[in-house]
Scaffold this active site. Structure first.
Site, PDB file in Angstrom:
ATOM      1  N   HIS A 119      52.537  14.349  29.108  1.00  0.00           N
ATOM      2  CA  HIS A 119      52.795  14.800  30.469  1.00  0.00           C
ATOM      3  C   HIS A 119      52.228  16.192  30.730  1.00  0.00           C
ATOM      4  CE1 HIS A 119      56.178  11.804  30.013  1.00  0.00           C
ATOM      5  NE2 HIS A 119      55.606  11.407  31.131  1.00  0.00           N
ATOM      6  N   HIS A 144      53.765  25.792  29.383  1.00  0.00           N
ATOM      7  CA  HIS A 144      53.051  24.545  29.631  1.00  0.00           C
ATOM      8  C   HIS A 144      52.315  24.654  30.958  1.00  0.00           C
ATOM      9  CE1 HIS A 144      56.913  23.733  31.711  1.00  0.00           C
ATOM     10  NE2 HIS A 144      56.139  23.095  32.565  1.00  0.00           N
ATOM     11  N   HIS A 146      50.332  22.668  34.565  1.00  0.00           N
ATOM     12  CA  HIS A 146      50.220  21.577  35.537  1.00  0.00           C
ATOM     13  C   HIS A 146      48.891  21.722  36.281  1.00  0.00           C
ATOM     14  CE1 HIS A 146      54.516  20.325  35.378  1.00  0.00           C
ATOM     15  NE2 HIS A 146      54.708  21.598  35.075  1.00  0.00           N
ATOM     16  N   HIS A 163      53.528  27.502  33.471  1.00  0.00           N
ATOM     17  CA  HIS A 163      54.970  27.729  33.473  1.00  0.00           C
ATOM     18  C   HIS A 163      55.401  28.356  32.158  1.00  0.00           C
ATOM     19  CE1 HIS A 163      55.861  24.401  36.691  1.00  0.00           C
ATOM     20  NE2 HIS A 163      55.289  25.481  37.186  1.00  0.00           N
ATOM     21  N   THR A 231      60.971  20.392  37.603  1.00  0.00           N
ATOM     22  CA  THR A 231      60.029  19.645  38.432  1.00  0.00           C
ATOM     23  C   THR A 231      59.697  18.281  37.852  1.00  0.00           C
ATOM     24  OG1 THR A 231      58.083  20.640  37.374  1.00  0.00           O
ATOM     25  CG2 THR A 231      59.007  21.780  39.300  1.00  0.00           C
TER      26      THR A 231
END
Length: 284
Positions: A119, A144, A146, A163, A231
């Site tokens: 992910h 991490h 996104h 993040h 999230t």
């Protein structure tokens, strides 16, 4: 709590609001309510997707039948993804006069591991330091990414969002976010990107590289601060968000390297509802 009341909050007051559950009765997210080794642990929580009493949410995605519009039907505590009153991400807009707040970014250079958990790409420093916000210590748990960005600023989405997940001794979470627009390559991100795992794996040591989270953040310590949620499923609320107002820059190649491995990993923008967003400037 009405928006007019929120405008008088300090950063400390907003953090108290984040964990008080005063709107909608939602519990704050703590380490024992975590959602797991996959992207749940990506947000710093301990084992197992799903809440304390819920089933493990091992199967979810960013598209298709297990995508964001279906997260609330995954079981366990994931119903919060649809019913929550303070969901993240949101669009960050002008929030009036900036407030000064005592924030100390006190990160350490550290060895780290890197993992493709299916992910996101997750980097876990062995001893990364943390930050102090209005007298409360928050330790850095992991970093991490996104792509594209999850938050938007004045309606504009960035190419990448980093993040930095923190936790205090009470188990409460604070996430620092950095948005990066397409432009020149990020020289501090580049060494990490050379170790991007091509397949889902267990964490692997990053050799010959010390990582300091402060190197991956803008110089100016000005933030949008609000009370939100994780999230990803189960979208638990009670998370304090501090989003740098100034972006960094990443090259098209750096964005492509991430998206080639994972595709789009951004939850859609959520309703802001009655929440205010503070603009906080660090007083050092």
């Amino acid at each position: 709590m009405r928006s007019a009341q929120l405008r008088s909050l300090t950063l400390a007051g907003l953090m108290l609001l984040a964990v008080s559950g005063c709107s909608g009765g939602e519990k704050s997210v703590k380490s024992d309510e975590a959602h797991g080794d996959s992207h749940g642990d990506t947000h710093g929580q301990a084992d197992a997707h799903g809440g304390t009493g819920g089933a493990k949410l091992t199967h979810w995605a960013y598209s298709g039948d297990e995508g964001p519009s279906h997260w609330a039907q995954l079981g366990g505590d994931a119903a919060t993804c649809a019913s929550g009153a303070r969901q993240s991400p949101i669009d960050l807009t002008g929030s009036g006069r900036p407030q000064m707040s005592k924030i100390t970014l006190d990160y350490l250079s550290s060895n780290a591991t890197i993992q493709n958990d299916g992910h996101s790409i997750k980097v876990v420093p062995s001893k990364g330091g943390g930050l102090i916000a209005d007298g409360t210590q928050y330790d850095l748990k992991q970093i991490h990414f996104h792509s594209p960005s999850e938050h938007t600023i004045n309606g504009r989405r960035a190419a990448l969002e980093s993040h930095f997940v923190h936790q205090n001794t009470k188990g409460e979470y604070l996430v620092v976010a950095v948005l990066s627009n397409v432009g020149v390559a990020d020289p501090m991100l580049a060494p990490i990107w050379t170790y991007l795992p091509s397949d889902q794996t267990t964490p692997a040591a990053i050799p010959d590289l010390l990582i300091n989270a402060r190197d991956l953040m803008p110089a100016a310590e000005e933030f949008f601060v609000y009370s939100g949620s994780l999230t990803v499923p189960p979208c638990s609320e009670g998370v304090t968000w501090m989003v740098f107002s100034a972006p960094l820059s990443v090259s098209p190649e750096q964005v492509s390297a991430y998206e080639t491995l994972l595709g789009s990993t951004a939850r859609p923008i959520q309703a802001r509802k009655d929440r205010d967003v503070l603009t906080i400037i660090s007083a050092g």
